[in-house]
Design a protein around this motif. Structure first.
Motif, short mmCIF file in Angstrom:
data_model
loop_
_atom_site.label_atom_id
_atom_site.label_comp_id
_atom_site.label_asym_id
_atom_site.label_seq_id
_atom_site.Cartn_x
_atom_site.Cartn_y
_atom_site.Cartn_z
N ARG A 10 -7.40 6.02 14.92
CA ARG A 10 -7.82 7.00 13.94
C ARG A 10 -6.78 8.11 13.81
N LEU A 11 -6.68 8.63 12.60
CA LEU A 11 -5.84 9.80 12.31
C LEU A 11 -6.72 10.94 11.83
N CYS A 12 -6.46 12.14 12.33
CA CYS A 12 -7.19 13.33 11.91
C CYS A 12 -6.34 14.08 10.88
N LEU A 13 -6.84 14.17 9.66
CA LEU A 13 -6.09 14.82 8.59
C LEU A 13 -6.38 16.32 8.56
N ASP A 58 -4.06 1.62 5.82
CA ASP A 58 -5.37 2.26 5.84
C ASP A 58 -6.45 1.18 5.94
N ILE A 59 -7.22 1.20 7.03
CA ILE A 59 -8.31 0.23 7.22
C ILE A 59 -9.66 0.95 7.31
N THR A 60 -9.72 2.16 6.77
CA THR A 60 -10.94 2.95 6.85
C THR A 60 -12.12 2.23 6.20
N LYS A 61 -11.94 1.71 5.00
CA LYS A 61 -13.04 1.03 4.30
C LYS A 61 -13.49 -0.21 5.07
N LEU A 62 -12.55 -0.93 5.65
CA LEU A 62 -12.88 -2.10 6.46
C LEU A 62 -13.73 -1.69 7.66
N ARG A 63 -13.31 -0.64 8.37
CA ARG A 63 -14.06 -0.16 9.53
C ARG A 63 -15.45 0.32 9.13
N GLU A 64 -15.55 1.02 8.00
CA GLU A 64 -16.86 1.49 7.52
C GLU A 64 -17.77 0.31 7.21
N ALA A 65 -17.23 -0.74 6.57
CA ALA A 65 -18.02 -1.94 6.25
C ALA A 65 -18.47 -2.63 7.54
N GLU A 66 -17.57 -2.71 8.52
CA GLU A 66 -17.94 -3.32 9.81
C GLU A 66 -19.07 -2.53 10.47
N GLU A 67 -19.01 -1.21 10.38
CA GLU A 67 -20.05 -0.36 10.98
C GLU A 67 -21.39 -0.57 10.26
N ARG A 68 -21.36 -0.67 8.92
CA ARG A 68 -22.59 -0.92 8.17
C ARG A 68 -23.20 -2.27 8.56
N TRP A 124 -9.10 5.49 9.67
CA TRP A 124 -8.64 4.41 10.54
C TRP A 124 -7.39 3.78 9.95
N VAL A 125 -6.41 3.47 10.81
CA VAL A 125 -5.20 2.79 10.37
C VAL A 125 -4.86 1.66 11.33
N LEU A 126 -4.14 0.70 10.80
CA LEU A 126 -3.51 -0.33 11.62
C LEU A 126 -2.04 0.06 11.66
N GLY A 127 -1.55 0.40 12.84
CA GLY A 127 -0.14 0.76 13.00
C GLY A 127 0.62 -0.41 13.61
N GLN A 128 1.76 -0.72 13.01
CA GLN A 128 2.60 -1.81 13.52
C GLN A 128 4.05 -1.34 13.48
N ALA A 129 4.82 -1.73 14.48
CA ALA A 129 6.24 -1.37 14.49
C ALA A 129 7.03 -2.44 15.22
N MET A 130 8.26 -2.62 14.76
CA MET A 130 9.16 -3.61 15.36
C MET A 130 10.42 -2.88 15.85
N PRO A 131 10.90 -3.26 17.03
CA PRO A 131 12.13 -2.65 17.53
C PRO A 131 13.34 -3.06 16.69
N GLU A 132 14.29 -2.16 16.62
CA GLU A 132 15.51 -2.40 15.83
C GLU A 132 16.66 -1.63 16.44
#
Length: 172
Positions: free
Chosen positions: A95-98, A130-140, A105-113
């Motif tokens: 989660r990110l606090c704005l 941004d996966i906020t809507k997905l997480r909200e649907a899962e919670e419902r 909610w976010v899915l963070g991904q990173a690759m080394p370079e």
């Protein structure tokens, strides 16, 4: 003369590649970032800034971990540290606090370079989705399943009580 033509073609190809990268980062629906192995901000597209609520100056001064939800910070810091030590990809949901108080909610991904000549990891290229809507649907769905389980238990208890009442009303 031939060397000049080769250099000019390389310069043109580089400009084309840079323009393509700028376009991709502009139209992308995900936040794109570039950070060093310490997590220090080096670059991010506009979508990343929207998702984190950080402008460039703030991102450079406080870093992206500053906006990670307090309940997720230790886990995310440990995952980031492990990824940079192992020079492995980073992937986590958090989660990110704005600044406006919203929590996304976010899915963070990173690759080394970009390893240097001493094989010391220098940078990561990554995305925030941004996966906020997905997480909200899962919670419902989870809440709905709990309600169904509760109703099912009540029905079972009701059937048992009805059966017991019927047995009690039957003469011996």
């Amino acid at each position: 003369n031939a060397m000049m033509q080769i250099l000019e073609r390389r310069e043109a190809a580089l400009k084309t590649s840079e323009a393509r990268y700028r376009t991709l980062t502009t139209v992308s629906p995900v936040g794109i970032f570039y950070a060093n192995s310490k997590g220090d901000y080096l670059y991010a597209n506009d979508r990343w800034h929207e998702l984190t609520g950080l402008d460039t100056d703030r991102a450079k001064s406080v870093g992206w971990l500053h906006v990670v939800h307090p309940d997720d910070q230790t886990r995310i810091q440990n995952l980031w540290r492990a990824s940079t030590q192992d020079k492995s990809p980073f992937k986590a949901e958090f989660r990110l606090c704005l600044p406006d108080g919203a929590v996304n909610w976010v899915l963070g991904q990173a690759m080394p370079e970009d390893e240097d000549v001493y094989s010391i990891l220098q940078n990561y290229v990554g995305t925030l989705t941004d996966i906020t809507k997905l997480r909200e649907a899962e919670e419902r769905i989870k809440q709905h399943q709990l309600e169904l389980a509760h109703v099912s238990r009540l029905k079972t208890v009701g059937e048992m009580a009805s059966g017991m009442a019927h047995e009690l009303n039957q003469p011996l």
